[in-house]
Design a protein around this motif. Structure first.
Motif, PDB file in Angstrom:
ATOM      1  N   LEU A   1       0.808  -1.218   0.000  1.00 54.40           N
ATOM      2  CA  LEU A   1       0.000   0.000   0.000  1.00 54.40           C
ATOM      3  C   LEU A   1       0.842   1.269   0.000  1.00 54.40           C
ATOM      4  O   LEU A   1       0.524   2.243  -0.696  1.00 54.40           O
ATOM      5  N   LEU A   2       1.917   1.274   0.795  1.00 50.32           N
ATOM      6  CA  LEU A   2       2.683   2.511   0.979  1.00 50.32           C
ATOM      7  C   LEU A   2       3.832   2.709  -0.013  1.00 50.32           C
ATOM      8  O   LEU A   2       4.194   3.857  -0.295  1.00 50.32           O
ATOM      9  N   ALA A   3       4.407   1.649  -0.545  1.00 53.35           N
ATOM     10  CA  ALA A   3       5.543   1.814  -1.464  1.00 53.35           C
ATOM     11  C   ALA A   3       5.177   2.645  -2.695  1.00 53.35           C
ATOM     12  O   ALA A   3       5.924   3.581  -3.040  1.00 53.35           O
ATOM     13  N   PRO A   4       4.053   2.357  -3.365  1.00 55.52           N
ATOM     14  CA  PRO A   4       3.703   3.226  -4.508  1.00 55.52           C
ATOM     15  C   PRO A   4       3.477   4.680  -4.086  1.00 55.52           C
ATOM     16  O   PRO A   4       3.858   5.606  -4.806  1.00 55.52           O
ATOM     17  N   LEU A   5       2.895   4.868  -2.904  1.00 56.46           N
ATOM     18  CA  LEU A   5       2.690   6.216  -2.390  1.00 56.46           C
ATOM     19  C   LEU A   5       4.033   6.905  -2.133  1.00 56.46           C
ATOM     20  O   LEU A   5       4.216   8.081  -2.453  1.00 56.46           O
ATOM     21  N   GLY A   6       4.988   6.169  -1.576  1.00 55.30           N
ATOM     22  CA  GLY A   6       6.315   6.720  -1.339  1.00 55.30           C
ATOM     23  C   GLY A   6       7.023   7.097  -2.629  1.00 55.30           C
ATOM     24  O   GLY A   6       7.702   8.125  -2.703  1.00 55.30           O
TER      25      GLY A   6
ATOM     26  N   TRP B   1       5.546   8.001  -5.326  1.00 59.17           N
ATOM     27  CA  TRP B   1       4.837   9.162  -5.863  1.00 59.17           C
ATOM     28  C   TRP B   1       5.131  10.426  -5.068  1.00 59.17           C
ATOM     29  O   TRP B   1       5.313  11.504  -5.641  1.00 59.17           O
ATOM     30  N   LEU B   2       5.186  10.314  -3.750  1.00 58.98           N
ATOM     31  CA  LEU B   2       5.372  11.491  -2.902  1.00 58.98           C
ATOM     32  C   LEU B   2       6.824  11.977  -2.843  1.00 58.98           C
ATOM     33  O   LEU B   2       7.059  13.158  -2.616  1.00 58.98           O
ATOM     34  N   GLY B   3       7.764  11.073  -3.015  1.00 62.95           N
ATOM     35  CA  GLY B   3       9.165  11.486  -2.968  1.00 62.95           C
ATOM     36  C   GLY B   3       9.507  12.414  -4.119  1.00 62.95           C
ATOM     37  O   GLY B   3       9.140  12.161  -5.259  1.00 62.95           O
ATOM     38  N   ARG B   4      10.210  13.490  -3.798  1.00 60.86           N
ATOM     39  CA  ARG B   4      10.553  14.482  -4.829  1.00 60.86           C
ATOM     40  C   ARG B   4      11.738  14.066  -5.676  1.00 60.86           C
ATOM     41  O   ARG B   4      11.893  14.530  -6.800  1.00 60.86           O
ATOM     42  N   ASP B   5      12.597  13.235  -5.115  1.00 62.10           N
ATOM     43  CA  ASP B   5      13.790  12.809  -5.855  1.00 62.10           C
ATOM     44  C   ASP B   5      14.158  11.398  -5.410  1.00 62.10           C
ATOM     45  O   ASP B   5      13.469  10.782  -4.596  1.00 62.10           O
ATOM     46  N   GLY B   6      15.247  10.913  -5.962  1.00 59.95           N
ATOM     47  CA  GLY B   6      15.663   9.555  -5.648  1.00 59.95           C
ATOM     48  C   GLY B   6      15.974   9.337  -4.176  1.00 59.95           C
ATOM     49  O   GLY B   6      15.707   8.264  -3.634  1.00 59.95           O
ATOM     50  N   VAL B   7      16.517  10.346  -3.526  1.00 57.68           N
ATOM     51  CA  VAL B   7      16.860  10.211  -2.107  1.00 57.68           C
ATOM     52  C   VAL B   7      15.586  10.066  -1.272  1.00 57.68           C
ATOM     53  O   VAL B   7      15.482   9.167  -0.435  1.00 57.68           O
TER      54      VAL B   7
ATOM     55  N   SER C   1      13.940   6.715  -2.019  1.00 57.70           N
ATOM     56  CA  SER C   1      14.660   5.590  -1.411  1.00 57.70           C
ATOM     57  C   SER C   1      14.479   5.564   0.104  1.00 57.70           C
ATOM     58  O   SER C   1      14.412   4.485   0.704  1.00 57.70           O
ATOM     59  N   LEU C   2      14.374   6.716   0.737  1.00 61.35           N
ATOM     60  CA  LEU C   2      14.118   6.752   2.176  1.00 61.35           C
ATOM     61  C   LEU C   2      12.719   6.236   2.502  1.00 61.35           C
ATOM     62  O   LEU C   2      12.541   5.426   3.421  1.00 61.35           O
ATOM     63  N   LEU C   3      11.734   6.691   1.754  1.00 62.82           N
ATOM     64  CA  LEU C   3      10.356   6.287   2.016  1.00 62.82           C
ATOM     65  C   LEU C   3      10.153   4.792   1.759  1.00 62.82           C
ATOM     66  O   LEU C   3       9.600   4.078   2.595  1.00 62.82           O
ATOM     67  N   VAL C   4      10.602   4.323   0.616  1.00 60.20           N
ATOM     68  CA  VAL C   4      10.408   2.911   0.263  1.00 60.20           C
ATOM     69  C   VAL C   4      11.427   2.028   0.990  1.00 60.20           C
ATOM     70  O   VAL C   4      11.089   0.947   1.466  1.00 60.20           O
ATOM     71  N   GLY C   5      12.653   2.496   1.110  1.00 63.64           N
ATOM     72  CA  GLY C   5      13.689   1.710   1.768  1.00 63.64           C
ATOM     73  C   GLY C   5      13.382   1.429   3.222  1.00 63.64           C
ATOM     74  O   GLY C   5      13.665   0.336   3.730  1.00 63.64           O
ATOM     75  N   SER C   6      12.776   2.388   3.916  1.00 62.37           N
ATOM     76  CA  SER C   6      12.408   2.141   5.310  1.00 62.37           C
ATOM     77  C   SER C   6      11.354   1.045   5.402  1.00 62.37           C
ATOM     78  O   SER C   6      11.352   0.244   6.346  1.00 62.37           O
ATOM     79  N   LEU C   7      10.472   0.971   4.413  1.00 65.07           N
ATOM     80  CA  LEU C   7       9.466  -0.097   4.379  1.00 65.07           C
ATOM     81  C   LEU C   7      10.114  -1.459   4.113  1.00 65.07           C
ATOM     82  O   LEU C   7       9.740  -2.465   4.724  1.00 65.07           O
ATOM     83  N   VAL C   8      11.078  -1.480   3.223  1.00 66.94           N
ATOM     84  CA  VAL C   8      11.795  -2.733   2.935  1.00 66.94           C
ATOM     85  C   VAL C   8      12.541  -3.200   4.182  1.00 66.94           C
ATOM     86  O   VAL C   8      12.571  -4.394   4.490  1.00 66.94           O
ATOM     87  N   LEU C   9      13.101  -2.261   4.916  1.00 66.16           N
ATOM     88  CA  LEU C   9      13.834  -2.619   6.137  1.00 66.16           C
ATOM     89  C   LEU C   9      12.925  -3.330   7.136  1.00 66.16           C
ATOM     90  O   LEU C   9      13.339  -4.291   7.791  1.00 66.16           O
ATOM     91  N   VAL C  10      11.686  -2.897   7.249  1.00 60.71           N
ATOM     92  CA  VAL C  10      10.738  -3.574   8.147  1.00 60.71           C
ATOM     93  C   VAL C  10      10.580  -5.035   7.736  1.00 60.71           C
ATOM     94  O   VAL C  10      10.581  -5.938   8.583  1.00 60.71           O
ATOM     95  N   LEU C  11      10.446  -5.280   6.427  1.00 58.53           N
ATOM     96  CA  LEU C  11      10.301  -6.660   5.952  1.00 58.53           C
ATOM     97  C   LEU C  11      11.538  -7.488   6.265  1.00 58.53           C
ATOM     98  O   LEU C  11      11.427  -8.643   6.706  1.00 58.53           O
ATOM     99  N   VAL C  12      12.701  -6.915   6.072  1.00 58.05           N
ATOM    100  CA  VAL C  12      13.951  -7.623   6.353  1.00 58.05           C
ATOM    101  C   VAL C  12      14.042  -7.972   7.836  1.00 58.05           C
ATOM    102  O   VAL C  12      14.349  -9.114   8.212  1.00 58.05           O
ATOM    103  N   VAL C  13      13.757  -6.998   8.687  1.00 59.18           N
ATOM    104  CA  VAL C  13      13.853  -7.231  10.130  1.00 59.18           C
ATOM    105  C   VAL C  13      12.808  -8.251  10.574  1.00 59.18           C
ATOM    106  O   VAL C  13      13.088  -9.110  11.417  1.00 59.18           O
ATOM    107  N   GLU C  14      11.609  -8.191  10.003  1.00 56.55           N
ATOM    108  CA  GLU C  14      10.581  -9.178  10.349  1.00 56.55           C
ATOM    109  C   GLU C  14      10.990 -10.586   9.925  1.00 56.55           C
ATOM    110  O   GLU C  14      10.734 -11.557  10.645  1.00 56.55           O
TER     111      GLU C  14
END
Length: 123
Positions: A42-47, A49-55, A58-71
């Motif tokens: 749900l949130l990755a596509p939003l991230g 879209w909302l992110g202004r640049d690659g940084v 990557s922060l918005l989507v990467g933080s979500l990926v980190l949750v999956l890795v830690v889980e």
């Protein structure tokens, strides 16, 4: 080239298949992973879209990926501890609690990153 060389594609293929198997196992057996995967879907596509640049993206989507890795790591620790035995033990409880705390911190990181990035953009 020797099969044990740097570019052993059979080894890479086997490793990838083990990884896919692990993802399927987590989705089938771990409710928390399914919930966090739903959050990601749900949130990755939003991230993106909302992110202004690659940084920001990557922060918005990467933080979500980190949750999956830690889980995934949390689930692996729980499975290994449960394999050892079901009787209560202080170290087993400690291992599970610490792994759970890592998941909690990764979720806090998501909230922090999203608030900071979006506040900077819209605030």
């Amino acid at each position: 080239m020797a099969p044990n060389g740097l570019f052993d594609l059979r080894r890479v293929w086997r490793a990838a298949s083990y990884s896919v198997s692990g993802l399927k196992t987590a989705l089938a057996n771990e409710a928390a992973f399914r919930q966090e995967m739903t959050l990601f879907v749900l949130l990755a596509p939003l991230g993106l879209w909302l992110g202004r640049d690659g940084v920001e993206r990557s922060l918005l989507v990467g933080s979500l990926v980190l949750v999956l890795v830690v889980e995934l790591l949390n689930s692996a620790i729980e499975a290994a501890v449960n394999r050892i035995g079901n009787e209560p033990h202080e170290l087993s409880g400690r291992a599970k609690d610490i792994a759970s705390a890592a998941v909690f911190l990764s979720l806090l990181l998501v909230a922090l990153v999203w608030v900071l990035v979006l506040f900077d953009r819209f605030g």
